[in-house]
Scaffold this motif. Structure first.
Motif, mmCIF file in Angstrom:
data_model
loop_
_atom_site.group_PDB
_atom_site.id
_atom_site.type_symbol
_atom_site.label_atom_id
_atom_site.label_comp_id
_atom_site.label_asym_id
_atom_site.label_seq_id
_atom_site.Cartn_x
_atom_site.Cartn_y
_atom_site.Cartn_z
ATOM 1 N N VAL A 85 -1.526 -1.992 -0.221
ATOM 2 C CA VAL A 85 -2.072 -0.712 0.245
ATOM 3 C C VAL A 85 -3.543 -0.604 -0.133
ATOM 4 O O VAL A 85 -4.391 -0.228 0.684
ATOM 5 C CB VAL A 85 -1.278 0.475 -0.343
ATOM 6 C CG1 VAL A 85 -1.930 1.801 0.046
ATOM 7 C CG2 VAL A 85 0.167 0.431 0.139
ATOM 8 N N GLY A 88 -6.395 -1.957 1.937
ATOM 9 C CA GLY A 88 -6.903 -1.183 3.072
ATOM 10 C C GLY A 88 -8.368 -0.814 2.882
ATOM 11 O O GLY A 88 -9.101 -0.635 3.859
ATOM 12 N N GLN A 167 -1.362 1.083 4.260
ATOM 13 C CA GLN A 167 -2.637 0.377 4.061
ATOM 14 C C GLN A 167 -3.741 0.957 4.944
ATOM 15 O O GLN A 167 -4.871 1.164 4.495
ATOM 16 C CB GLN A 167 -2.436 -1.106 4.384
ATOM 17 C CG GLN A 167 -3.630 -1.990 4.161
ATOM 18 C CD GLN A 167 -3.366 -3.402 4.654
ATOM 19 O OE1 GLN A 167 -3.454 -3.671 5.858
ATOM 20 N NE2 GLN A 167 -3.033 -4.299 3.750
#
Length: 528
Positions: A85, A88, A167
């Motif tokens: 995540v 991102g 993400q």
């Protein structure tokens, strides 16, 4: 924020769309719709820079963060969920990971200290409130994922997609491009995503076959049709009503012109040889030449015609499950579960992923045995089953009509007509079933059920891979079906179309059996 100028996309001699000019503004959320194969995903890839167009330009205001939903679910197998995540925001991810590595150094040189200061500056710029860890965990937990330090390689494929969604949302991008973000999400996760996107104050372009989702999220519709992309202000339902009205008006205008053309042709044929009428005939010939019926085009979309008929009327005894117990690896799915299907019941089975919806279908159809308890199927029941893994089951080199021929379906003419109703033309019926797309395989599976004519339908996520028009047609077919049905789905519009009973599997053996529509069930929970 995003501007499209003179955009054209060709594949060899095929033109997907041409001369597209659009301005996508801040604060607007655009639903990108169109028939399968119209070019929606290609257009989204061009917008995001993942694909090159044949000609034209895309302009995105400088300094804006752009987020694109990843499609490779196996790209982060060696990452923990939380790190996937965090990735991102790659600038923040790289800074944090480099800091962690430097802090492990045995001695701190001036060079390391200076680099740590630089990395702290980057971290502060990207995450001024120092809340990245909390935000990563909050998004993951909202999607039903709680083991944040687990490796991506250790989770289900459906959950990997949720992590990719987390993400792209994590860095709060100014411009969001999402291709089918509701895939593999249950109803609760979809509702959460709707709320997240409704708070997005940048620009959003999203492809989805979930009508309820489009209505909840989108302020504008981009319709890919006739090699053009036309913008419409409003929700999907607003667009649907307006487009059908326009299509009806166009059809009436076309019929009017065709009638006029026919009358002119008759007059010319009758009087062109008559000297006294020659002037009139010449005048009408000129009118006929100017009359262009091809300039009035109705939509290129075709709606499938789904109709479930019965071979025999259903009796009073349908399906009864008594004291059903089922567990997998100590995970309780059903605990002393009792269920009786009544005549006329149209049951929607809902719940989070992994709670046992497919297991219930398999127990009813006999594909899976319960650990204990009894399953009684009535003597009059003729069962039709649509399995969740239908795509994997439809394979091989048989032509479409050959694949559908069996002991019960021998009439080739009926099979071909049925395939035609499901939008397979004569030439398309010659394809090998193994070469079909996911949506085409689902239409073949529905064709099989139509030919089978069961009085009880058990459908496990039949709307997956179907386009909006097919999902609407399926909902209408289930509503009109004179037998009974049990259908697993996360699509609220589909559920609302047919269900008069809701079976909510909540996990750990807890099940709510509610008689009424899904809307009434949500109201009873105070969720509408």
């Amino acid at each position: 924020m995003v501007e499209v100028k003179s955009l054209t996309m060709r594949f060899a001699s095929q033109v997907l769309f041409e001369d597209i000019n659009l301005k996508l503004d801040r604060g607007n959320r655009y639903g990108l719709i169109g028939a399968n194969g119209a070019g929606k995903s290609t257009f989204l890839k061009i917008l995001s820079g993942e694909a090159e167009c044949s000609s034209g330009e895309i302009f995105i205001d400088t300094g804006l963060k752009v987020g694109v939903l990843g499609q490779d679910q196996f790209a982060f197998e060696n990452f923990t969920l939380k790190d996937a995540v965090l990735y991102g925001n790659k600038r923040l991810y790289d800074a944090i990971k480099e800091k962690e590595k430097l802090y492990m150094s045995e001695e701190f040189t001036d060079e390391i200290n200076n680099r740590l200061s630089e990395l702290e500056m980057i971290s502060a710029e990207e995450d001024p409130t120092y809340e990245y860890e909390t935000r990563c965990e909050k998004i993951l937990s909202s999607l039903g994922l709680f083991d944040y330090d687990k490796l991506m390689s250790e989770i289900e494929t459906s959950d990997k997609f949720k992590v990719l969604l987390a993400q792209v949302l994590f860095p709060k991008p100014d411009v969001l491009f999402l291709d089918e973000p509701t895939n593999n999400l249950d109803i609760d996760a979809i509702a959460w995503l709707e709320n997240e996107l409704n708070r997005h104050d940048g620009t959003l372009v999203v492809i989805s076959h979930d009508r309820h989702f489009l209505n909840r999220v989108c302020t504008h519709i981009l319709d890919v049709d006739f090699k053009k992309i036309r913008e419409f202000s409003g929700t999907y339902d607003d667009w649907y009503i307006a487009s059908n009205l326009v299509a009806k008006q166009a059809e009436m205008e076309r019929d009017k012109k065709l009638k006029e053309k026919e009358d002119l042709e008759k007059f010319i044929a009758r009087f062109s040889a008559n000297a006294s009428k020659a002037k009139q005939a010449t005048s009408r010939q000129k009118r006929l030449e100017k009359l262009d019926v091809s300039d009035i085009a109705t939509s290129s979309r075709r709606d499938p015609s789904i109709l479930f008929r019965l071979n025999r009327e259903i009796g009073n005894e349908l399906v009864e499950l008594k004291e059903i117990n089922k567990s997998f690896d100590d995970k309780v799915i059903f605990k002393n579960f009792n269920f009786k299907l009544e005549k006329g019941d149209k049951v929607a089975v809902v719940g989070s992923n992994g709670v046992g919806k497919s297991t219930l279908c398999k127990i009813i159809t006999g594909e899976l045995k319960p650990d204990s308890g009894s399953v009684h199927i009535g003597a009059t029941i003729e069962l039709g089953y649509f399995a969740q893994d239908t795509n994997n089951k439809i394979k091989g080199n048989l032509k479409l009509y050959e694949y559908l021929q069996d002991e019960k379906n021998k009439d080739l003419d009926e099979i071909r007509k049925c395939l035609g109703r499901m939008l397979f033309s004569g030439a398309e019926q010659e394809k090998a079933v193994g070469a079909l797309s996911g949506g085409e395989k689902h239409r073949v599976a529905l064709s099989h059920l139509m030919l089978l004519k069961p009085n009880l339908l058990v459908l496990d996520e039949p709307n997956n891979h179907l386009d909006l028009e097919a999902i609407i047609a399926l909902g209408e077919a289930l509503y009109k079906f004179e037998g009974s049905a049990i259908c697993v789905s996360h699509d609220r519009e589909l559920i609302d179309a047919f269900a008069n009973r809701i079976l909510h599997l909540k996990g750990d053996g807890e099940i709510v059996d509610f008689r009424g529509s899904f809307e009434e069930y949500r109201e009873s929970l105070g969720e509408n």
